[in-house]
Design a protein around this motif. Sequence first.
Motif, PDB file in Angstrom:
ATOM      1  N   CYS A 323     -10.695  -6.454  12.632  1.00 56.01           N
ATOM      2  CA  CYS A 323      -9.353  -6.674  12.077  1.00 56.01           C
ATOM      3  C   CYS A 323      -9.399  -7.664  10.913  1.00 56.01           C
ATOM      4  O   CYS A 323      -8.726  -7.479   9.900  1.00 56.01           O
ATOM      5  CB  CYS A 323      -8.424  -7.211  13.160  1.00 56.01           C
ATOM      6  N   SER A 324     -10.190  -8.730  11.078  1.00 53.86           N
ATOM      7  CA  SER A 324     -10.286  -9.729  10.017  1.00 53.86           C
ATOM      8  C   SER A 324     -10.900  -9.149   8.762  1.00 53.86           C
ATOM      9  O   SER A 324     -10.669  -9.659   7.654  1.00 53.86           O
ATOM     10  CB  SER A 324     -11.104 -10.932  10.495  1.00 53.86           C
ATOM     11  N   MET A 325     -11.663  -8.061   8.895  1.00 54.47           N
ATOM     12  CA  MET A 325     -12.258  -7.408   7.732  1.00 54.47           C
ATOM     13  C   MET A 325     -11.243  -6.486   7.059  1.00 54.47           C
ATOM     14  O   MET A 325     -10.940  -6.619   5.878  1.00 54.47           O
ATOM     15  CB  MET A 325     -13.486  -6.603   8.154  1.00 54.47           C
ATOM     16  N   GLN A 326     -10.692  -5.544   7.837  1.00 58.67           N
ATOM     17  CA  GLN A 326      -9.834  -4.524   7.209  1.00 58.67           C
ATOM     18  C   GLN A 326      -8.426  -5.015   6.928  1.00 58.67           C
ATOM     19  O   GLN A 326      -7.812  -4.618   5.933  1.00 58.67           O
ATOM     20  CB  GLN A 326      -9.789  -3.257   8.067  1.00 58.67           C
ATOM     21  N   HIS A 327      -7.889  -5.887   7.780  1.00 63.13           N
ATOM     22  CA  HIS A 327      -6.523  -6.369   7.577  1.00 63.13           C
ATOM     23  C   HIS A 327      -6.492  -7.755   6.928  1.00 63.13           C
ATOM     24  O   HIS A 327      -5.619  -8.023   6.095  1.00 63.13           O
ATOM     25  CB  HIS A 327      -5.765  -6.413   8.905  1.00 63.13           C
ATOM     26  N   GLY A 328      -7.416  -8.629   7.332  1.00 62.25           N
ATOM     27  CA  GLY A 328      -7.442  -9.984   6.776  1.00 62.25           C
ATOM     28  C   GLY A 328      -7.994 -10.020   5.368  1.00 62.25           C
ATOM     29  O   GLY A 328      -7.413 -10.642   4.472  1.00 62.25           O
ATOM     30  N   GLN A 329      -9.145  -9.348   5.151  1.00 65.59           N
ATOM     31  CA  GLN A 329      -9.797  -9.384   3.837  1.00 65.59           C
ATOM     32  C   GLN A 329      -9.576  -8.114   3.016  1.00 65.59           C
ATOM     33  O   GLN A 329     -10.011  -8.046   1.867  1.00 65.59           O
ATOM     34  CB  GLN A 329     -11.295  -9.627   4.007  1.00 65.59           C
ATOM     35  N   LYS A 330      -8.954  -7.100   3.615  1.00 65.04           N
ATOM     36  CA  LYS A 330      -8.684  -5.825   2.933  1.00 65.04           C
ATOM     37  C   LYS A 330      -9.968  -5.123   2.483  1.00 65.04           C
ATOM     38  O   LYS A 330      -9.989  -4.446   1.457  1.00 65.04           O
ATOM     39  CB  LYS A 330      -7.754  -6.032   1.728  1.00 65.04           C
ATOM     40  N   ILE A 331     -11.027  -5.309   3.244  1.00 64.32           N
ATOM     41  CA  ILE A 331     -12.289  -4.592   2.981  1.00 64.32           C
ATOM     42  C   ILE A 331     -12.348  -3.442   3.974  1.00 64.32           C
ATOM     43  O   ILE A 331     -12.512  -3.665   5.175  1.00 64.32           O
ATOM     44  CB  ILE A 331     -13.504  -5.518   3.157  1.00 64.32           C
ATOM     45  N   THR A 332     -12.202  -2.233   3.483  1.00 58.47           N
ATOM     46  CA  THR A 332     -12.116  -1.086   4.392  1.00 58.47           C
ATOM     47  C   THR A 332     -13.261  -0.096   4.204  1.00 58.47           C
ATOM     48  O   THR A 332     -13.977   0.212   5.143  1.00 58.47           O
ATOM     49  CB  THR A 332     -10.769  -0.360   4.195  1.00 58.47           C
ATOM     50  N   GLU A 333     -13.442   0.394   3.004  1.00 55.19           N
ATOM     51  CA  GLU A 333     -14.413   1.465   2.765  1.00 55.19           C
ATOM     52  C   GLU A 333     -15.810   0.960   2.414  1.00 55.19           C
ATOM     53  O   GLU A 333     -16.799   1.660   2.625  1.00 55.19           O
ATOM     54  CB  GLU A 333     -13.912   2.380   1.637  1.00 55.19           C
ATOM     55  N   LEU A 334     -15.906  -0.244   1.864  1.00 61.07           N
ATOM     56  CA  LEU A 334     -17.176  -0.735   1.333  1.00 61.07           C
ATOM     57  C   LEU A 334     -18.317  -0.740   2.350  1.00 61.07           C
ATOM     58  O   LEU A 334     -19.418  -0.238   2.046  1.00 61.07           O
ATOM     59  CB  LEU A 334     -16.977  -2.131   0.731  1.00 61.07           C
ATOM     60  N   PRO A 335     -18.145  -1.283   3.560  1.00 61.73           N
ATOM     61  CA  PRO A 335     -19.265  -1.258   4.506  1.00 61.73           C
ATOM     62  C   PRO A 335     -19.735   0.162   4.822  1.00 61.73           C
ATOM     63  O   PRO A 335     -20.948   0.415   4.936  1.00 61.73           O
ATOM     64  CB  PRO A 335     -18.684  -1.947   5.758  1.00 61.73           C
ATOM     65  N   LYS A 336     -18.777   1.093   4.948  1.00 59.31           N
ATOM     66  CA  LYS A 336     -19.158   2.484   5.215  1.00 59.31           C
ATOM     67  C   LYS A 336     -19.900   3.084   4.020  1.00 59.31           C
ATOM     68  O   LYS A 336     -20.856   3.855   4.192  1.00 59.31           O
ATOM     69  CB  LYS A 336     -17.907   3.306   5.548  1.00 59.31           C
ATOM     70  N   GLN A 337     -19.481   2.732   2.822  1.00 58.12           N
ATOM     71  CA  GLN A 337     -20.167   3.226   1.627  1.00 58.12           C
ATOM     72  C   GLN A 337     -21.602   2.704   1.558  1.00 58.12           C
ATOM     73  O   GLN A 337     -22.522   3.455   1.215  1.00 58.12           O
ATOM     74  CB  GLN A 337     -19.384   2.801   0.381  1.00 58.12           C
ATOM     75  N   LEU A 338     -21.795   1.434   1.885  1.00 52.92           N
ATOM     76  CA  LEU A 338     -23.144   0.865   1.873  1.00 52.92           C
ATOM     77  C   LEU A 338     -24.041   1.555   2.902  1.00 52.92           C
ATOM     78  O   LEU A 338     -25.211   1.852   2.624  1.00 52.92           O
ATOM     79  CB  LEU A 338     -23.085  -0.637   2.156  1.00 52.92           C
ATOM     80  N   LEU A 339     -23.495   1.807   4.079  1.00 53.18           N
ATOM     81  CA  LEU A 339     -24.266   2.493   5.122  1.00 53.18           C
ATOM     82  C   LEU A 339     -24.572   3.928   4.716  1.00 53.18           C
ATOM     83  O   LEU A 339     -25.669   4.444   4.962  1.00 53.18           O
ATOM     84  CB  LEU A 339     -23.507   2.452   6.448  1.00 53.18           C
ATOM     85  N   SER A 340     -23.610   4.577   4.074  1.00 47.93           N
ATOM     86  CA  SER A 340     -23.825   5.946   3.626  1.00 47.93           C
ATOM     87  C   SER A 340     -24.906   6.007   2.550  1.00 47.93           C
ATOM     88  O   SER A 340     -25.788   6.873   2.572  1.00 47.93           O
ATOM     89  CB  SER A 340     -22.510   6.527   3.088  1.00 47.93           C
ATOM     90  N   ARG A 341     -24.872   5.068   1.616  1.00 50.05           N
ATOM     91  CA  ARG A 341     -25.907   5.007   0.577  1.00 50.05           C
ATOM     92  C   ARG A 341     -27.290   4.776   1.176  1.00 50.05           C
ATOM     93  O   ARG A 341     -28.301   5.205   0.623  1.00 50.05           O
ATOM     94  CB  ARG A 341     -25.602   3.871  -0.403  1.00 50.05           C
ATOM     95  N   ALA A 342     -27.303   4.071   2.311  1.00 50.40           N
ATOM     96  CA  ALA A 342     -28.570   3.781   2.982  1.00 50.40           C
ATOM     97  C   ALA A 342     -29.093   4.975   3.787  1.00 50.40           C
ATOM     98  O   ALA A 342     -30.155   4.889   4.407  1.00 50.40           O
ATOM     99  CB  ALA A 342     -28.412   2.566   3.901  1.00 50.40           C
ATOM    100  N   GLY A 343     -28.336   6.073   3.801  1.00 49.01           N
ATOM    101  CA  GLY A 343     -28.811   7.291   4.435  1.00 49.01           C
ATOM    102  C   GLY A 343     -28.229   7.598   5.794  1.00 49.01           C
ATOM    103  O   GLY A 343     -28.641   8.565   6.447  1.00 49.01           O
ATOM    104  N   PHE A 344     -27.272   6.812   6.243  1.00 51.17           N
ATOM    105  CA  PHE A 344     -26.657   7.048   7.547  1.00 51.17           C
ATOM    106  C   PHE A 344     -25.455   7.984   7.403  1.00 51.17           C
ATOM    107  O   PHE A 344     -24.727   7.936   6.409  1.00 51.17           O
ATOM    108  CB  PHE A 344     -26.213   5.732   8.192  1.00 51.17           C
ATOM    109  N   ASP A 345     -25.257   8.808   8.414  1.00 56.18           N
ATOM    110  CA  ASP A 345     -24.115   9.722   8.465  1.00 56.18           C
ATOM    111  C   ASP A 345     -22.962   9.012   9.165  1.00 56.18           C
ATOM    112  O   ASP A 345     -23.085   8.635  10.336  1.00 56.18           O
ATOM    113  CB  ASP A 345     -24.519  10.992   9.223  1.00 56.18           C
ATOM    114  N   ILE A 346     -21.856   8.801   8.467  1.00 53.46           N
ATOM    115  CA  ILE A 346     -20.752   8.014   9.009  1.00 53.46           C
ATOM    116  C   ILE A 346     -19.810   8.890   9.828  1.00 53.46           C
ATOM    117  O   ILE A 346     -19.322   9.915   9.350  1.00 53.46           O
ATOM    118  CB  ILE A 346     -19.969   7.321   7.883  1.00 53.46           C
TER     119      ILE A 346
END
Length: 430
Positions: A323-346
């Motif tokens: 919650c502190s990430m997506q609602h507190g800091q408004k960081i929503t897609e970035l972690p998933k994008q980094l994981l996707s770039r690293a080759g993981f299927d989200i």
Amino acid sequence: MQTNFTEKQLQNSDNLATEKVFKKCVHCGMCNATCPTHQLLGDELDGPRGRIYLIKDMLENNRKPTEKVVKHIDRCLSCYSCMTTCPAGVNYMHIIDHGKKYIEKNYKRSLFDKLIRYFLSITLPNTKVFRLSSFLVRLSKPFKFLMPSKIRGMIDLMPTSFPKKRLANKEIYKATGKKKVARVALLTGCVQKEISPQINEATIRLLNRHGVEVVVPKKIRCCGSLNHHLGKEEDAHQDFKNNINTWYDEHQKGNLDAILSNTSGCGTTLKDYGNLMRDEAEYADIAAKISALACDVTELLDRVEMGQSVAPRGLSVAYHSACSMQHGQKITELPKQLLSRAGFDIKAIANAHLCCGSAGVYNVLQPDLSQGLKERKVVSINKAGADIVAAGNLGCINQLADVDAPICHTVQLLDWAYGGPAPTQLDKIL
């Protein structure tokens, strides 16, 4: 929302700031639709709109908090889901913080509640006290059945052993293998550096390999979040001031490009230092500068050239956004994008906006509600059917330890994908 503060009341800077937030509220109630406690309990007073009215009534009338009011305010997770939902831009975070501070000053809690809050306040931010408490917990376990249920829950949550730290305890971790591209300070967290040092180690390894020098000043203490959310303003501000001075001195010595947090709850508070210290002339300007430098580790990694991933292909990840990430800091897609770039299927998680129930020390202070939220979140994550679960906040990781797939920090997966060791949590699937 119409307000009725007197001119004298508005001379108090907290009242003045909170009144401005109250005036943005249009009573629409959309916040209740995404409030975890309102969904569980169905009570207007257990939603943001109801809590706003309770706090407004206390502040405008200089009213002593009643047991009923305190119950509903205490039940707030400070998950800030309502802030993401609110169409009027109401900064509920600052309202609930003011309400909790007012209650701490004006409400007489039971001796039992006072002791629990005092124990949390002095134990979790202090490494030596935390380790001593862990030792005492081991001694007390045979007698747990004699204790109140809340104490039994605290005993169950307290670790009885600590992982071995694999990186030397240094203040400066130099960039290796590349020209230095940045210099950052890392907040290693109070509890995190003791019970999950592998998160900080993965962060430092990953950054060092990609040309980032990491500074970990020994004078840094707790970020202040714990006492701040308990309403203990004086204790929190001591930590704020210590950290602001320390990081500013470090910035003056050798320019800091960022102050990193890999625990999103801490990061949300760091980014709010400027607001929290706005009335202290000696600190206001430098606190704002510290907040401007603060960022989540994923925000920095997005600016670093990571190269080619070496992680095995075909592994899926369900990313749980704290919650502190997506609602507190408004960081929503970035972690998933980094994981996707690293080759993981989200894999998507249903109702991903809802809290897991950890919320700092909420799982200690409100164990029944916390458990209800945890159970719902575990079901949602398991339905995603991923090989791995990732999160950017230690509290969530511990809260969700019962999920079917191994769970680890986002940065551990990224460290592995770009040349570091595989997280030990993945041993059973690799």
